[in-house]
Design a protein around this motif. Structure first.
Motif, mmCIF file in Angstrom:
data_model
loop_
_atom_site.group_PDB
_atom_site.id
_atom_site.type_symbol
_atom_site.label_atom_id
_atom_site.label_comp_id
_atom_site.label_asym_id
_atom_site.label_seq_id
_atom_site.Cartn_x
_atom_site.Cartn_y
_atom_site.Cartn_z
ATOM 1 N N GLY A 151 -8.971 4.647 -14.615
ATOM 2 C CA GLY A 151 -10.018 5.388 -15.008
ATOM 3 C C GLY A 151 -10.485 6.620 -14.056
ATOM 4 N N PHE A 152 -11.085 6.141 -12.867
ATOM 5 C CA PHE A 152 -10.951 7.171 -11.800
ATOM 6 C C PHE A 152 -10.985 6.392 -10.621
ATOM 7 C CE2 PHE A 152 -15.276 4.713 -12.042
ATOM 8 C CZ PHE A 152 -15.468 4.431 -10.777
ATOM 9 N N GLY A 153 -10.732 7.498 -9.497
ATOM 10 C CA GLY A 153 -10.558 6.724 -8.200
ATOM 11 C C GLY A 153 -11.805 7.240 -7.350
ATOM 12 N N GLY A 154 -12.424 6.142 -6.654
ATOM 13 C CA GLY A 154 -13.423 6.554 -5.861
ATOM 14 C C GLY A 154 -13.563 5.743 -4.760
ATOM 15 N N ALA A 155 -14.750 5.271 -4.278
ATOM 16 C CA ALA A 155 -14.687 4.454 -3.144
ATOM 17 C C ALA A 155 -14.268 3.108 -3.332
ATOM 18 C CB ALA A 155 -16.247 4.119 -2.787
ATOM 19 N N LEU A 156 -14.414 2.353 -4.300
ATOM 20 C CA LEU A 156 -13.737 1.200 -4.587
ATOM 21 C C LEU A 156 -12.197 0.874 -4.630
ATOM 22 C CD1 LEU A 156 -16.319 -0.453 -7.138
ATOM 23 C CD2 LEU A 156 -16.109 -0.970 -4.669
ATOM 24 N N LYS A 157 -11.616 2.079 -5.438
ATOM 25 C CA LYS A 157 -10.127 2.156 -5.385
ATOM 26 C C LYS A 157 -9.429 2.750 -3.805
ATOM 27 C CE LYS A 157 -6.242 3.523 -7.486
ATOM 28 N NZ LYS A 157 -5.437 3.994 -6.235
ATOM 29 N N ASN A 158 -10.172 3.446 -3.328
ATOM 30 C CA ASN A 158 -9.937 4.046 -1.977
ATOM 31 C C ASN A 158 -9.833 2.765 -0.864
ATOM 32 O OD1 ASN A 158 -9.066 5.835 0.290
ATOM 33 N ND2 ASN A 158 -11.102 5.999 0.776
ATOM 34 N N ILE A 159 -10.845 1.812 -1.329
ATOM 35 C CA ILE A 159 -11.111 0.760 -0.144
ATOM 36 C C ILE A 159 -10.011 -0.470 -0.699
ATOM 37 C CG2 ILE A 159 -12.678 -1.156 0.720
ATOM 38 C CD1 ILE A 159 -14.734 1.233 0.159
ATOM 39 N N GLY A 160 -10.274 -1.054 -1.900
ATOM 40 C CA GLY A 160 -9.637 -2.008 -2.442
ATOM 41 C C GLY A 160 -7.973 -1.834 -2.193
ATOM 42 N N MET A 161 -7.642 -0.796 -3.249
ATOM 43 C CA MET A 161 -6.104 -0.629 -3.138
ATOM 44 C C MET A 161 -5.505 -0.031 -2.054
ATOM 45 S SD MET A 161 -3.351 -0.951 -4.959
ATOM 46 C CE MET A 161 -4.018 -1.137 -6.676
ATOM 47 N N GLY A 162 -6.277 0.982 -1.352
ATOM 48 C CA GLY A 162 -5.739 1.535 -0.188
ATOM 49 C C GLY A 162 -5.704 0.814 0.996
ATOM 50 N N CYS A 163 -6.297 -0.150 1.205
ATOM 51 C CA CYS A 163 -6.416 -1.322 2.389
ATOM 52 C C CYS A 163 -5.329 -2.172 2.285
ATOM 53 C CB CYS A 163 -7.917 -1.516 2.800
ATOM 54 S SG CYS A 163 -8.907 -0.294 3.390
ATOM 55 N N GLY A 164 -4.821 -2.336 0.991
ATOM 56 C CA GLY A 164 -3.849 -3.424 0.987
ATOM 57 C C GLY A 164 -2.383 -3.020 1.719
ATOM 58 N N SER A 165 -1.939 -4.197 2.156
ATOM 59 C CA SER A 165 -0.530 -3.621 2.812
ATOM 60 C C SER A 165 0.405 -3.469 1.368
ATOM 61 C CB SER A 165 -0.139 -4.957 3.444
ATOM 62 O OG SER A 165 0.155 -6.049 2.578
ATOM 63 N N ARG A 166 1.596 -3.097 1.631
ATOM 64 C CA ARG A 166 2.432 -3.101 0.599
ATOM 65 C C ARG A 166 2.456 -4.142 -0.357
ATOM 66 N NH1 ARG A 166 8.233 -0.106 1.519
ATOM 67 N NH2 ARG A 166 7.468 0.565 -0.717
ATOM 68 N N ALA A 167 2.546 -5.553 0.384
ATOM 69 C CA ALA A 167 2.781 -6.687 -0.594
ATOM 70 C C ALA A 167 1.219 -6.883 -1.242
ATOM 71 C CB ALA A 167 2.681 -7.702 0.417
ATOM 72 N N GLY A 168 0.193 -6.357 -0.657
ATOM 73 C CA GLY A 168 -1.069 -6.595 -1.196
ATOM 74 C C GLY A 168 -0.979 -5.840 -2.307
ATOM 75 N N LYS A 169 -0.607 -4.459 -2.311
ATOM 76 C CA LYS A 169 -0.439 -3.500 -3.326
ATOM 77 C C LYS A 169 0.253 -4.083 -4.749
ATOM 78 C CE LYS A 169 -1.483 0.803 -0.929
ATOM 79 N NZ LYS A 169 -1.909 0.323 0.351
ATOM 80 N N MET A 170 1.369 -4.865 -4.227
ATOM 81 C CA MET A 170 1.976 -5.398 -5.225
ATOM 82 C C MET A 170 1.259 -6.419 -6.076
ATOM 83 S SD MET A 170 5.809 -7.441 -5.283
ATOM 84 C CE MET A 170 4.948 -9.122 -5.047
ATOM 85 N N GLU A 171 0.645 -7.193 -4.998
ATOM 86 C CA GLU A 171 -0.173 -8.316 -5.974
ATOM 87 C C GLU A 171 -1.357 -7.966 -6.609
ATOM 88 O OE1 GLU A 171 -2.298 -12.465 -4.252
ATOM 89 O OE2 GLU A 171 -2.790 -10.514 -3.054
ATOM 90 N N MET A 172 -1.743 -6.567 -6.339
ATOM 91 C CA MET A 172 -2.779 -6.012 -7.520
ATOM 92 C C MET A 172 -2.245 -5.466 -8.312
ATOM 93 S SD MET A 172 -5.644 -4.359 -4.689
ATOM 94 C CE MET A 172 -4.438 -4.106 -3.578
ATOM 95 N N HIS A 173 -0.872 -4.679 -8.411
ATOM 96 C CA HIS A 173 -0.455 -3.901 -9.550
ATOM 97 C C HIS A 173 0.225 -4.678 -10.385
ATOM 98 C CE1 HIS A 173 -1.371 0.253 -9.119
ATOM 99 N NE2 HIS A 173 -1.089 0.198 -7.720
ATOM 100 N N CYS A 174 0.936 -5.894 -9.820
ATOM 101 C CA CYS A 174 1.841 -6.552 -10.504
ATOM 102 C C CYS A 174 1.723 -8.024 -10.889
ATOM 103 C CB CYS A 174 3.398 -6.522 -9.621
ATOM 104 S SG CYS A 174 3.715 -4.864 -9.455
ATOM 105 N N SER A 175 2.040 -8.335 -12.019
ATOM 106 C CA SER A 175 1.806 -9.925 -12.478
ATOM 107 C C SER A 175 2.816 -10.625 -12.467
ATOM 108 C CB SER A 175 1.430 -10.046 -13.779
ATOM 109 O OG SER A 175 2.129 -9.401 -14.813
ATOM 110 N N GLY A 176 4.170 -9.995 -11.952
ATOM 111 C CA GLY A 176 5.568 -10.819 -11.917
ATOM 112 C C GLY A 176 5.850 -10.516 -10.242
ATOM 113 N N LYS A 177 7.141 -11.000 -10.159
ATOM 114 C CA LYS A 177 7.621 -11.077 -8.750
ATOM 115 C C LYS A 177 8.888 -9.820 -8.636
ATOM 116 C CE LYS A 177 7.099 -16.126 -8.628
ATOM 117 N NZ LYS A 177 7.471 -17.256 -8.732
ATOM 118 N N PRO A 178 9.263 -9.590 -7.425
ATOM 119 C CA PRO A 178 9.925 -8.466 -7.370
ATOM 120 C C PRO A 178 11.434 -8.755 -7.688
ATOM 121 C CG PRO A 178 9.770 -9.647 -5.159
ATOM 122 C CD PRO A 178 8.914 -10.189 -6.181
ATOM 123 N N LYS A 179 12.288 -7.737 -7.913
ATOM 124 C CA LYS A 179 13.870 -8.125 -8.495
ATOM 125 C C LYS A 179 14.443 -6.821 -7.707
ATOM 126 C CE LYS A 179 13.188 -4.502 -12.148
ATOM 127 N NZ LYS A 179 13.043 -4.495 -13.873
#
Length: 368
Positions: free
Chosen positions: A162-190
């Motif tokens: 919806g929008f990107g503000g403080a929470l988006k910058n902190i939560g998604m932005g501070c996740g490692s690449r694996a962390g970003k996958m955990e937030m974005h995806c419900s499946g496993k890599p292929k």
């Protein structure tokens, strides 16, 4: 619960005042100097902008914050973590090149840039939080090593949240690449076989013996063994490991809130948001569309939830810019900004953040 204080300044100046001076005055009035910076490593979380995008925050703003932290004895550095998607910020070398290209270097900002999750996006700390969706958040090592977190946020639209503000910058932005996958995806890599060069780097890093090679010498991931840690994504130099099923937006928002909690808990933190150049999509795009509303101003608070609420409320009071993406949408209403992408539900992130104790959505707006 007592209302949180959110401080605001508009963008008007005169011959004796610049925007940089107004920014310094704003964050001082908001109380940033009440933080004990003396001898403390201070991570300034910012989005450097994907090269080609011109809506990202100008590095001049960050220098104001850097100089003030240094004046108070702190050791500031600018930081962001590598991206999950394939672009020019997916590893530290390209990420630094992108940051420098967009003006973020020690000569313009007064401090160094450190990519939070390291060379390949695999330098991470597992932060145990035991929340509804996330049990252990995967946060960039350098960010977790910091004593203080300062977020500088470009408030804009976002196609998934919806929008990107403080929470988006902190939560998604501070996740490692694996962390970003955990937030974005419900499946496993292929594996994308067309890109696989059979180097074996993914197999070497897999701790669960989930990767083997088929008759064509292409990597294959056994999902029965795979735990979805995402380390193979960061370890592949050829972008041959891909994500699978994307998470529903309401769950994505909750995961972002839980990652924000992991980043901010037990540490002093302060947040600054710029409601300017409000593009309809994230600064991760290599382009930026025409702004959807006029520039509003700069906001600051110790409470990132109240800060996001104040920015949304102020954005919704603005008129829609003629000819913009939002102007072309037939469904926009009085709360037009949050309906830029109607399939999103940003309130979920706000409400979940309050539930986690990150902040309070009730606020008092103080203009300085």
């Amino acid at each position: 619960m007592q209302k949180s204080k959110v401080y605001f300044t508009n963008l008007r100046t005169d011959q004796n005042t610049s925007l940089l001076m107004k920014l310094e005055n704003l964050i001082k009035k908001a109380g940033i100097e009440n933080i004990d910076f003396n001898g403390k490593f201070s991570a300034i979380k910012i989005h450097f902008g994907e090269p080609g995008n011109l809506a990202y925050l100008r590095p001049n703003y960050s220098k104001v914050v850097v100089d003030l932290i240094k004046k108070n004895g702190g050791k500031p550095f600018l930081t962001d973590c590598n991206t999950l998607y394939v672009g020019r910020r997916k590893n530290a070398l390209e990420h630094l090149d992108a940051a420098y290209e967009n003006g973020y270097n020690p000569f313009t900002t007064g401090c160094h840039v450190i990519i939070g999750d390291g060379l390949k996006g695999t330098d991470e700390v597992n932060v145990k939080i035991d929340k509804e969706y996330i049990k252990e958040a995967k946060i960039g090592q350098a960010i977790m090593d910091a004593d203080i977190i300062i977020s500088m946020n470009h408030f804009k639209g976002h196609e998934s949240t919806g929008f990107g503000g403080a929470l988006k910058n902190i939560g998604m932005g501070c996740g490692s690449r694996a962390g970003k996958m955990e937030m974005h995806c419900s499946g496993k890599p292929k594996i994308k076989e067309i890109k696989c060069v059979s180097c074996g780097a993914c197999k070497k890093v897999c701790a669960h013996d989930a990767i083997s090679f088929n008759e064509s010498k292409k990597a294959v991931i056994n999902h029965d063994k795979c735990v979805g840690c995402g380390r193979c994504i960061g370890n592949c130099n050829f972008d041959a490991v891909d994500t699978t099923t994307f998470e529903a937006n309401d769950i994505l928002n909750k995961k972002i809130a839980e990652y924000s909690y992991a980043v901010l808990k037990d540490r002093p933190h302060f947040h600054i948001s710029f409601v300017i150049d409000v593009s309809p999509n994230c600064d991760c795009h290599f382009e930026n569309d025409l702004a959807i509303i006029p520039d509003v101003g700069i906001f600051a608070s110790f409470d990132p939830v109240a800060l996001d609420m104040a920015c949304v409320d102020m954005a919704n009071k603005q008129s829609v810019i003629n000819g913009s993406y939002l102007d072309e949408k037939k469904h926009h209403t009085h709360d037009h900004f949050i309906n830029t992408h109607p399939e999103t539900n940003w309130e979920v992130c706000i409400d979940h953040s309050v539930k986690l104790g990150i902040g309070n959505k009730e606020y008092e707006l103080i203009e300085v």
